[in-house]
Design a protein around this motif. Sequence first.
Motif, PDB file in Angstrom:
ATOM      1  N   MET A  44      23.134  34.040  56.851  1.00  0.00           N
ATOM      2  CA  MET A  44      23.497  35.428  56.658  1.00  0.00           C
ATOM      3  C   MET A  44      22.553  36.034  55.612  1.00  0.00           C
ATOM      4  O   MET A  44      22.343  35.491  54.556  1.00  0.00           O
ATOM      5  N   ASP A  45      22.032  37.177  55.947  1.00  0.00           N
ATOM      6  CA  ASP A  45      21.131  37.916  55.070  1.00  0.00           C
ATOM      7  C   ASP A  45      21.935  38.683  54.032  1.00  0.00           C
ATOM      8  O   ASP A  45      23.051  39.114  54.297  1.00  0.00           O
ATOM      9  N   LYS A  46      21.380  38.873  52.835  1.00  0.00           N
ATOM     10  CA  LYS A  46      22.077  39.615  51.788  1.00  0.00           C
ATOM     11  C   LYS A  46      22.398  41.040  52.224  1.00  0.00           C
ATOM     12  O   LYS A  46      23.367  41.626  51.781  1.00  0.00           O
ATOM     13  N   SER A  47      21.589  41.604  53.105  1.00  0.00           N
ATOM     14  CA  SER A  47      21.839  42.972  53.568  1.00  0.00           C
ATOM     15  C   SER A  47      23.085  43.053  54.446  1.00  0.00           C
ATOM     16  O   SER A  47      23.618  44.133  54.671  1.00  0.00           O
ATOM     17  N   ASP A  48      23.559  41.918  54.952  1.00  0.00           N
ATOM     18  CA  ASP A  48      24.766  41.876  55.781  1.00  0.00           C
ATOM     19  C   ASP A  48      26.039  41.868  54.937  1.00  0.00           C
ATOM     20  O   ASP A  48      27.118  42.110  55.454  1.00  0.00           O
ATOM     21  N   ILE A  49      25.921  41.578  53.650  1.00  0.00           N
ATOM     22  CA  ILE A  49      27.080  41.478  52.773  1.00  0.00           C
ATOM     23  C   ILE A  49      27.441  42.865  52.242  1.00  0.00           C
ATOM     24  O   ILE A  49      26.603  43.571  51.695  1.00  0.00           O
ATOM     25  N   VAL A  50      28.707  43.241  52.425  1.00  0.00           N
ATOM     26  CA  VAL A  50      29.192  44.519  51.938  1.00  0.00           C
ATOM     27  C   VAL A  50      30.070  44.249  50.716  1.00  0.00           C
ATOM     28  O   VAL A  50      30.967  43.415  50.768  1.00  0.00           O
ATOM     29  N   SER A  51      29.801  44.960  49.639  1.00  0.00           N
ATOM     30  CA  SER A  51      30.542  44.727  48.402  1.00  0.00           C
ATOM     31  C   SER A  51      32.006  45.154  48.561  1.00  0.00           C
ATOM     32  O   SER A  51      32.316  46.045  49.355  1.00  0.00           O
ATOM     33  N   PRO A  52      32.904  44.543  47.787  1.00  0.00           N
ATOM     34  CA  PRO A  52      34.314  44.944  47.830  1.00  0.00           C
ATOM     35  C   PRO A  52      34.504  46.432  47.554  1.00  0.00           C
ATOM     36  O   PRO A  52      35.308  47.097  48.203  1.00  0.00           O
ATOM     37  N   SER A  53      33.740  46.962  46.615  1.00  0.00           N
ATOM     38  CA  SER A  53      33.868  48.380  46.275  1.00  0.00           C
ATOM     39  C   SER A  53      33.506  49.275  47.459  1.00  0.00           C
ATOM     40  O   SER A  53      34.174  50.271  47.737  1.00  0.00           O
ATOM     41  N   ARG A  54      32.469  48.912  48.192  1.00  0.00           N
ATOM     42  CA  ARG A  54      32.064  49.699  49.374  1.00  0.00           C
ATOM     43  C   ARG A  54      33.124  49.632  50.468  1.00  0.00           C
ATOM     44  O   ARG A  54      33.379  50.620  51.154  1.00  0.00           O
ATOM     45  N   LYS A  55      33.745  48.463  50.641  1.00  0.00           N
ATOM     46  CA  LYS A  55      34.801  48.325  51.642  1.00  0.00           C
ATOM     47  C   LYS A  55      35.992  49.208  51.303  1.00  0.00           C
ATOM     48  O   LYS A  55      36.566  49.871  52.171  1.00  0.00           O
ATOM     49  N   VAL A  56      36.358  49.232  50.012  1.00  0.00           N
ATOM     50  CA  VAL A  56      37.488  50.053  49.569  1.00  0.00           C
ATOM     51  C   VAL A  56      37.159  51.532  49.753  1.00  0.00           C
ATOM     52  O   VAL A  56      37.977  52.299  50.274  1.00  0.00           O
ATOM     53  N   LEU A  57      35.968  51.949  49.357  1.00  0.00           N
ATOM     54  CA  LEU A  57      35.586  53.357  49.509  1.00  0.00           C
ATOM     55  C   LEU A  57      35.536  53.776  50.966  1.00  0.00           C
ATOM     56  O   LEU A  57      35.930  54.892  51.313  1.00  0.00           O
ATOM     57  N   LYS A  58      35.068  52.891  51.838  1.00  0.00           N
ATOM     58  CA  LYS A  58      35.053  53.208  53.271  1.00  0.00           C
ATOM     59  C   LYS A  58      36.472  53.421  53.772  1.00  0.00           C
ATOM     60  O   LYS A  58      36.756  54.364  54.516  1.00  0.00           O
ATOM     61  N   PHE A  59      37.393  52.548  53.373  1.00  0.00           N
ATOM     62  CA  PHE A  59      38.794  52.686  53.770  1.00  0.00           C
ATOM     63  C   PHE A  59      39.360  54.025  53.300  1.00  0.00           C
ATOM     64  O   PHE A  59      40.013  54.736  54.063  1.00  0.00           O
ATOM     65  N   ILE A  60      39.105  54.378  52.056  1.00  0.00           N
ATOM     66  CA  ILE A  60      39.612  55.634  51.509  1.00  0.00           C
ATOM     67  C   ILE A  60      39.041  56.814  52.285  1.00  0.00           C
ATOM     68  O   ILE A  60      39.772  57.728  52.661  1.00  0.00           O
ATOM     69  N   ASN A  61      37.736  56.791  52.541  1.00  0.00           N
ATOM     70  CA  ASN A  61      37.100  57.883  53.286  1.00  0.00           C
ATOM     71  C   ASN A  61      37.602  57.982  54.721  1.00  0.00           C
ATOM     72  O   ASN A  61      37.693  59.074  55.272  1.00  0.00           O
ATOM     73  N   PHE A  77      42.453  47.462  46.773  1.00  0.00           N
ATOM     74  CA  PHE A  77      41.471  46.499  46.275  1.00  0.00           C
ATOM     75  C   PHE A  77      41.170  45.462  47.345  1.00  0.00           C
ATOM     76  O   PHE A  77      41.856  45.368  48.363  1.00  0.00           O
ATOM     77  N   TRP A  78      40.133  44.661  47.101  1.00  0.00           N
ATOM     78  CA  TRP A  78      39.725  43.601  48.001  1.00  0.00           C
ATOM     79  C   TRP A  78      40.324  42.290  47.520  1.00  0.00           C
ATOM     80  O   TRP A  78      40.145  41.893  46.369  1.00  0.00           O
ATOM     81  N   SER A  79      41.055  41.603  48.406  1.00  0.00           N
ATOM     82  CA  SER A  79      41.628  40.303  48.069  1.00  0.00           C
ATOM     83  C   SER A  79      40.610  39.207  48.374  1.00  0.00           C
ATOM     84  O   SER A  79      40.214  39.028  49.525  1.00  0.00           O
ATOM     85  N   VAL A  80      40.191  38.501  47.340  1.00  0.00           N
ATOM     86  CA  VAL A  80      39.247  37.400  47.517  1.00  0.00           C
ATOM     87  C   VAL A  80      39.921  36.264  48.280  1.00  0.00           C
ATOM     88  O   VAL A  80      39.327  35.636  49.151  1.00  0.00           O
ATOM     89  N   GLU A  81      41.182  36.028  47.985  1.00  0.00           N
ATOM     90  CA  GLU A  81      41.924  34.929  48.620  1.00  0.00           C
ATOM     91  C   GLU A  81      42.102  35.144  50.123  1.00  0.00           C
ATOM     92  O   GLU A  81      41.873  34.254  50.921  1.00  0.00           O
ATOM     93  N   TYR A  82      42.525  36.349  50.517  1.00  0.00           N
ATOM     94  CA  TYR A  82      42.810  36.626  51.921  1.00  0.00           C
ATOM     95  C   TYR A  82      41.655  37.297  52.660  1.00  0.00           C
ATOM     96  O   TYR A  82      41.726  37.500  53.872  1.00  0.00           O
ATOM     97  N   GLU A  83      40.603  37.673  51.926  1.00  0.00           N
ATOM     98  CA  GLU A  83      39.423  38.325  52.485  1.00  0.00           C
ATOM     99  C   GLU A  83      39.774  39.571  53.292  1.00  0.00           C
ATOM    100  O   GLU A  83      39.354  39.738  54.431  1.00  0.00           O
ATOM    101  N   CYS A  84      40.595  40.430  52.677  1.00  0.00           N
ATOM    102  CA  CYS A  84      40.973  41.688  53.324  1.00  0.00           C
ATOM    103  C   CYS A  84      41.367  42.699  52.252  1.00  0.00           C
ATOM    104  O   CYS A  84      41.531  42.355  51.094  1.00  0.00           O
TER     105      CYS A  84
END
Length: 67
Positions: A1-18, A51-58
């Motif tokens: 997996m390339d680093k560009s494929d990794i989405v930060s927890p903060s970006r995932k949360v902001l996408k959800f909010i938007n 927030f992003w749960s590290v344990e459940y990955e969601c």
Amino acid sequence: MDKSDIVSPSRKVLKFINDCFVPGSVTVKECPLVPGGKIIRDKSGSELLIFWSVEYECLMQADLGKW
């Protein structure tokens, strides 16, 4: 997996909010206690922690109620 494929927890949360809230209908502030943590507040004063749960990955949420 390339680093560009990794989405930060903060970006995932902001996408959800938007995706789920009308722009301008909530205010967003940081909550550094949890990965990607954001507290959103609506015009009635109700708050929700997302927030992003590290344990459940969601995304997880906690209703903080009104303050």
